[in-house]
Design a protein around this motif. Structure first.
Motif, PDB file in Angstrom:
ATOM      1  N   LEU A 251     -12.453  -3.176  13.185  1.00  0.00           N
ATOM      2  CA  LEU A 251     -12.005  -2.617  11.916  1.00  0.00           C
ATOM      3  C   LEU A 251     -11.522  -3.704  10.963  1.00  0.00           C
ATOM      4  O   LEU A 251     -11.128  -4.793  11.375  1.00  0.00           O
ATOM      5  N   SER A 252     -11.517  -3.362   9.685  1.00  0.00           N
ATOM      6  CA  SER A 252     -10.926  -4.238   8.678  1.00  0.00           C
ATOM      7  C   SER A 252      -9.405  -4.089   8.702  1.00  0.00           C
ATOM      8  O   SER A 252      -8.863  -3.199   9.375  1.00  0.00           O
ATOM      9  N   GLY A 253      -8.708  -4.940   7.941  1.00  0.00           N
ATOM     10  CA  GLY A 253      -7.253  -4.883   7.924  1.00  0.00           C
ATOM     11  C   GLY A 253      -6.728  -3.553   7.422  1.00  0.00           C
ATOM     12  O   GLY A 253      -5.793  -2.976   8.002  1.00  0.00           O
ATOM     13  N   GLY A 254      -7.316  -3.035   6.337  1.00  0.00           N
ATOM     14  CA  GLY A 254      -6.876  -1.750   5.813  1.00  0.00           C
ATOM     15  C   GLY A 254      -7.154  -0.610   6.758  1.00  0.00           C
ATOM     16  O   GLY A 254      -6.348   0.317   6.898  1.00  0.00           O
ATOM     17  N   GLN A 255      -8.287  -0.660   7.437  1.00  0.00           N
ATOM     18  CA  GLN A 255      -8.615   0.393   8.408  1.00  0.00           C
ATOM     19  C   GLN A 255      -7.668   0.361   9.596  1.00  0.00           C
ATOM     20  O   GLN A 255      -7.275   1.415  10.117  1.00  0.00           O
ATOM     21  N   LYS A 256      -7.272  -0.813  10.017  1.00  0.00           N
ATOM     22  CA  LYS A 256      -6.314  -0.916  11.117  1.00  0.00           C
ATOM     23  C   LYS A 256      -4.964  -0.319  10.718  1.00  0.00           C
ATOM     24  O   LYS A 256      -4.306   0.354  11.517  1.00  0.00           O
ATOM     25  N   LYS A 257      -4.539  -0.595   9.476  1.00  0.00           N
ATOM     26  CA  LYS A 257      -3.285  -0.031   9.003  1.00  0.00           C
ATOM     27  C   LYS A 257      -3.343   1.490   9.000  1.00  0.00           C
ATOM     28  O   LYS A 257      -2.414   2.176   9.440  1.00  0.00           O
ATOM     29  N   ARG A 258      -4.464   2.031   8.496  1.00  0.00           N
ATOM     30  CA  ARG A 258      -4.604   3.484   8.465  1.00  0.00           C
ATOM     31  C   ARG A 258      -4.623   4.072   9.867  1.00  0.00           C
ATOM     32  O   ARG A 258      -4.010   5.113  10.139  1.00  0.00           O
TER      33      ARG A 258
ATOM     34  N   PRO B  81       4.066  -1.226   5.382  1.00  0.00           N
ATOM     35  CA  PRO B  81       2.702  -0.797   5.757  1.00  0.00           C
ATOM     36  C   PRO B  81       1.606  -1.544   5.014  1.00  0.00           C
ATOM     37  O   PRO B  81       0.442  -1.459   5.419  1.00  0.00           O
ATOM     38  N   THR B  82       1.948  -2.258   3.937  1.00  0.00           N
ATOM     39  CA  THR B  82       0.919  -2.970   3.180  1.00  0.00           C
ATOM     40  C   THR B  82       0.934  -4.475   3.440  1.00  0.00           C
ATOM     41  O   THR B  82       0.226  -5.223   2.755  1.00  0.00           O
ATOM     42  N   SER B  83       1.717  -4.931   4.411  1.00  0.00           N
ATOM     43  CA  SER B  83       1.787  -6.368   4.669  1.00  0.00           C
ATOM     44  C   SER B  83       0.416  -6.887   5.129  1.00  0.00           C
ATOM     45  O   SER B  83      -0.267  -6.261   5.931  1.00  0.00           O
ATOM     46  N   GLY B  84       0.022  -8.033   4.595  1.00  0.00           N
ATOM     47  CA  GLY B  84      -1.248  -8.638   4.963  1.00  0.00           C
ATOM     48  C   GLY B  84      -2.453  -8.042   4.263  1.00  0.00           C
ATOM     49  O   GLY B  84      -3.586  -8.430   4.543  1.00  0.00           O
ATOM     50  N   LEU B  85      -2.237  -7.085   3.339  1.00  0.00           N
ATOM     51  CA  LEU B  85      -3.337  -6.450   2.633  1.00  0.00           C
ATOM     52  C   LEU B  85      -3.338  -6.877   1.165  1.00  0.00           C
ATOM     53  O   LEU B  85      -2.281  -7.113   0.576  1.00  0.00           O
ATOM     54  N   ASP B  86      -4.522  -6.936   0.564  1.00  0.00           N
ATOM     55  CA  ASP B  86      -4.578  -7.215  -0.862  1.00  0.00           C
ATOM     56  C   ASP B  86      -4.213  -5.947  -1.634  1.00  0.00           C
ATOM     57  O   ASP B  86      -3.982  -4.879  -1.058  1.00  0.00           O
ATOM     58  N   SER B  87      -4.161  -6.059  -2.972  1.00  0.00           N
ATOM     59  CA  SER B  87      -3.673  -4.949  -3.782  1.00  0.00           C
ATOM     60  C   SER B  87      -4.561  -3.713  -3.645  1.00  0.00           C
ATOM     61  O   SER B  87      -4.057  -2.581  -3.619  1.00  0.00           O
ATOM     62  N   ALA B  88      -5.874  -3.906  -3.542  1.00  0.00           N
ATOM     63  CA  ALA B  88      -6.783  -2.765  -3.435  1.00  0.00           C
ATOM     64  C   ALA B  88      -6.582  -2.023  -2.113  1.00  0.00           C
ATOM     65  O   ALA B  88      -6.508  -0.785  -2.083  1.00  0.00           O
ATOM     66  N   LEU B  89      -6.484  -2.763  -1.012  1.00  0.00           N
ATOM     67  CA  LEU B  89      -6.272  -2.130   0.290  1.00  0.00           C
ATOM     68  C   LEU B  89      -4.883  -1.513   0.378  1.00  0.00           C
ATOM     69  O   LEU B  89      -4.703  -0.465   1.013  1.00  0.00           O
ATOM     70  N   SER B  90      -3.892  -2.156  -0.239  1.00  0.00           N
ATOM     71  CA  SER B  90      -2.538  -1.596  -0.247  1.00  0.00           C
ATOM     72  C   SER B  90      -2.527  -0.244  -0.936  1.00  0.00           C
ATOM     73  O   SER B  90      -1.912   0.717  -0.449  1.00  0.00           O
ATOM     74  N   LEU B  91      -3.206  -0.160  -2.082  1.00  0.00           N
ATOM     75  CA  LEU B  91      -3.292   1.112  -2.805  1.00  0.00           C
ATOM     76  C   LEU B  91      -4.014   2.159  -1.971  1.00  0.00           C
ATOM     77  O   LEU B  91      -3.600   3.322  -1.913  1.00  0.00           O
ATOM     78  N   GLU B  92      -5.061   1.740  -1.299  1.00  0.00           N
ATOM     79  CA  GLU B  92      -5.834   2.662  -0.465  1.00  0.00           C
ATOM     80  C   GLU B  92      -4.971   3.249   0.643  1.00  0.00           C
ATOM     81  O   GLU B  92      -4.938   4.467   0.858  1.00  0.00           O
ATOM     82  N   VAL B  93      -4.231   2.377   1.347  1.00  0.00           N
ATOM     83  CA  VAL B  93      -3.387   2.830   2.451  1.00  0.00           C
ATOM     84  C   VAL B  93      -2.297   3.763   1.948  1.00  0.00           C
ATOM     85  O   VAL B  93      -2.066   4.848   2.508  1.00  0.00           O
ATOM     86  N   CYS B  94      -1.626   3.382   0.874  1.00  0.00           N
ATOM     87  CA  CYS B  94      -0.524   4.192   0.360  1.00  0.00           C
ATOM     88  C   CYS B  94      -0.999   5.537  -0.176  1.00  0.00           C
ATOM     89  O   CYS B  94      -0.302   6.552  -0.049  1.00  0.00           O
ATOM     90  N   SER B  95      -2.178   5.564  -0.779  1.00  0.00           N
ATOM     91  CA  SER B  95      -2.696   6.840  -1.291  1.00  0.00           C
ATOM     92  C   SER B  95      -3.011   7.801  -0.149  1.00  0.00           C
ATOM     93  O   SER B  95      -2.759   9.009  -0.259  1.00  0.00           O
TER      94      SER B  95
ATOM     95  N   ILE C 211      -1.355  12.716   2.844  1.00  0.00           N
ATOM     96  CA  ILE C 211      -0.958  13.365   4.102  1.00  0.00           C
ATOM     97  C   ILE C 211       0.465  13.891   4.002  1.00  0.00           C
ATOM     98  O   ILE C 211       0.774  15.015   4.420  1.00  0.00           O
ATOM     99  N   GLY C 212       1.374  13.096   3.454  1.00  0.00           N
ATOM    100  CA  GLY C 212       2.771  13.491   3.349  1.00  0.00           C
ATOM    101  C   GLY C 212       2.974  14.736   2.513  1.00  0.00           C
ATOM    102  O   GLY C 212       3.759  15.626   2.865  1.00  0.00           O
ATOM    103  N   ARG C 213       2.268  14.817   1.401  1.00  0.00           N
ATOM    104  CA  ARG C 213       2.427  15.974   0.532  1.00  0.00           C
ATOM    105  C   ARG C 213       1.847  17.238   1.149  1.00  0.00           C
ATOM    106  O   ARG C 213       2.448  18.313   1.085  1.00  0.00           O
TER     107      ARG C 213
ATOM    108  N   GLN D 235       3.456   2.987  -7.983  1.00  0.00           N
ATOM    109  CA  GLN D 235       3.485   4.313  -8.583  1.00  0.00           C
ATOM    110  C   GLN D 235       3.144   5.418  -7.580  1.00  0.00           C
ATOM    111  O   GLN D 235       3.317   6.601  -7.883  1.00  0.00           O
ATOM    112  N   GLN D 236       2.653   5.060  -6.404  1.00  0.00           N
ATOM    113  CA  GLN D 236       2.386   6.060  -5.376  1.00  0.00           C
ATOM    114  C   GLN D 236       3.679   6.642  -4.813  1.00  0.00           C
ATOM    115  O   GLN D 236       3.689   7.750  -4.265  1.00  0.00           O
TER     116      GLN D 236
END
Length: 633
Positions: free
Chosen positions: A186-193, A212-226, A231-233, A252-253
């Motif tokens: 998996l990629s870094g963002g996929q591992k986080k998810r 949860p976004t450590s080691g991820l670039d801004s795009a992957l960080s946004l992806e993980v947080c979204s 899920i939370g909502r 803003q997430q």
């Protein structure tokens, strides 16, 4: 009436896959998603002892906060601001070494115990603790099997896992391995998810996330947080995350912000109102500026050169303590406490049967053992190479005096270096240990289940390694050609390797090589080969020799080779014999193998006792490893 709830996966399909599946409790009723309607804390303080002055030092001061179900809170601040300290304190974890934590942690306005919070929450560490040789679906399934009660069918668990994988956008990677140093996954963002999804399968109502976004670039960080926010909502989760330098879109997430510096609160409120608040207290944000970066720059004392930032931070913290926002926050927490009616102690989480957890761990370890080349493949290649090396160097020895010392050297070499090369197991074990620590912290796995499964799964592989080594090295060297002697050799090597296998459990990566080198050198020095027992220093003899499993292995293998043999002395000029070992057979140019044993102060007839002692030492190592896990909170 008491209501028991089972931990089941917060199953939800991908965004367009229809209604959520129903949750089940122990009594087959619906699990109320409003079990946790709010999570709050009041006047939380963490104090440690200053290492230099030995006086109390506050690292978290008067922290208060409030989060509703379905909302996501960001704990933000510069390095050393107390983010992780607060997160650990909220999760009822050790906030810091030797720390004392005071204050109230509340669920639905009620003070909560460690067990209640553990039952209702999950904690996702900053560092991934995923087993690299498992697939995404296997990772999720094992998480489900470790948490779901026995009355949840396999079909139900599988459906929930599939829907949770879909919710995190991992359908295409369901059969992809997480990834090992040898095989990409998996990629870094996929591992986080996946790391977060594997915790959500236990159906927590509160989710703690450490960066949860450590080691991820801004795009992957946004992806993980979204994904987390969605899920939370949908499942009304309380989500509390520490986060460091998020991009504007990622920031803003979040619904709420807890801004900290030096363990003090600078602001607690909605993300939308933060800009206005700082403008009112005299720190307006410039146009087209990332608000998260602006807030961090205001209070980042690491960049302070003339004391200006310290003064500004003090002003910001004092403004917060006297603000209307702080007063309203206190009133909300108090009102929640006053209006609280039901007791959370009525809820009990159903867990898997006690016997089930070791079996699940055993199954997981089995998959890893045959799939991860780092676990056993490399070790098998190493031991096979060692066997060929030994067999071809110590090649075809005969029953002559000149071969006696090489025989002894071969016995010593085979045992000592077989044991030493068990260091190759360290990386694989540390991966298991990292996973265990997180599963234990979330209340899924205990030290005993981990130790039992890890011990059992290793035995057949150790035995296979010993057989492979022995078939090559034993017969090439020319040890006693007897079936019983061969299998005794196998037994001693198996015990030898099992002893070192146990010792691996007491190591950490940072000191693994140092401890391995020292321990192996110690055991070789006192096992009776380099220095015979009759002249070994009494300190080393009585303190270390008798607890050295290699000593009993060496003695047992020596007896196995020499007990029943006779060897011819070296013949010199004139037909005379020169015998290195005194014997009543010297006049005939021979000596017995027992005469060799006598030189090393090794007695015969004690093999059963030595086997028992060696097993006792192995058990002792296991107990020490178990206690180390129990005491390491």
């Amino acid at each position: 009436m008491h209501t028991e709830m089972a931990r089941t996966a917060p199953v939800s399909p991908a965004r367009d896959q229809g209604p959520d599946l129903e949750m089940q409790t122990v009594r087959s009723a619906h699990l109320d998603n409003d079990v946790v309607s709010s999570f709050s804390w009041a006047n939380l303080n963490v104090v440690v002892t200053d290492r230099t002055t030995k006086t109390p030092l506050s690292i978290l001061s008067e922290a208060s906060g409030f989060v509703r179900a379905g909302e996501m809170l960001a704990i933000m601040g510069p390095s050393g601001s107390g983010k992780t300290t607060l997160l650990n304190a909220l999760a009822h974890r050790v906030a810091a070494a030797g720390a004392t934590t005071t204050g109230d942690i509340l669920i639905n306005g009620q003070k909560t115990s460690l067990q209640t919070l553990r039952d209702l929450s999950s904690y996702v560490e900053q560092e991934d603790a995923l087993i690299g040789s498992l697939t995404v679906k296997e990772t999720m399934m094992f998480g489900a099997r470790l948490s779901l009660p026995s009355n949840i069918s396999k079909k139900e668990a599988l459906e929930r896992v599939d829907n949770l994988i879909a919710s995190f956008g991992l359908q295409s990677q369901a059969q992809t391995i997480v990834g090992t140093p040898i095989k990409k996954g998996l990629s870094g963002g996929q591992k986080k998810r996946l790391g977060i999804a594997s915790r959500l399968v236990t159906n927590p109502r509160i989710l703690f996330l450490d960066e949860p976004t450590s080691g991820l670039d801004s795009a992957l960080s946004l992806e993980v947080c979204s994904y987390i926010k969605d899920i939370g909502r949908r499942h009304k989760l309380v989500i509390v995350a520490s986060i460091h330098q998020p991009s504007s879109a990622t920031f803003q997430q979040f619904d709420h912000l807890c801004l900290m510096s030096g363990g003090r609160t600078c602001y607690f409120g909605t993300v939308a109102e933060a800009t206005g608040y700082f403008g009112r207290i005299g720190y307006p944000i410039p146009p087209e500026t990332n608000s998260a970066e602006f807030f961090l720059d205001l209070i980042n004392t690491d960049l302070d050169k003339n004391g200006e930032v310290v003064l500004r931070t003090d002003d910001i913290c004092n403004s917060w303590n006297t603000s209307e926002e702080r007063t309203r926050l206190t009133q909300v927490i108090q009102k929640t406490q006053e209006s609280s009616a039901s007791s959370l102690s009525h809820y009990k989480v159903a867990r898997p049967s006690g016997w089930k957890v070791p079996l699940v761990l055993l199954h997981r370890s089995w998959i890893k053992s045959y799939r991860d080349i780092m676990a056993y493949g490399i070790r098998i290649a190493m031991y096979l190479g060692l066997a060929i090396l030994m067999g071809t160097v110590f090649l075809r020895f005969e029953t002559e005096q000149r071969y006696v010392q090489p025989y002894i050297n071969a016995i010593f070499f085979g045992g000592a270096f077989m044991s030493f090369m068990a260091v190759a197991y360290v990386p694989a074990f540390l991966e298991d240990l990292s996973t265990f620590k997180q599963e234990r912290a979330n209340g899924l796995v205990g030290p005993l289940a981990f130790m039992v499964s890890n011990f059992i799964i290793g035995l057949p592989f150790l035995f296979g390694i010993v057989i492979l080594f022995s078939v090559v090295a034993y017969w090439l060297t020319g040890f006693r050609a007897d079936a019983s002697a061969f299998f005794m050799w196998v037994l001693w090597l198996f015990l030898d390797l099992s002893g070192r296998f146990c010792f691996v459990h007491l190591r950490r990566l940072r000191v693994a090589l140092a401890i391995t080198a020292f321990a192996n050198g110690l055991w070789m020095c006192v096992d009776g080969f380099l220095v015979p027992m009759n002249i070994l220093n009494v300190f080393w003899k009585y303190v270390f020799h008798y607890i050295d499993y290699q000593a009993y292995v060496f003695q047992g293998m020596m007896v196995n080779q020499f007990q029943h043999g006779e060897y011819s002395c070296e013949q010199v000029a004139g037909g005379q014999y020169q015998c290195a070992y005194p014997s009543d057979l010297n006049s005939a140019g021979k000596f017995r193998g027992t005469d060799v044993l006598r030189q090393f102060s090794i007695s015969t007839g004690l093999e059963g006792t030595w086997v028992g002692i060696t097993i006792g030492i192995i058990v002792g190592y296991r107990i020490l490893a178990y206690l180390a896990l129990v005491l390491r909170k």
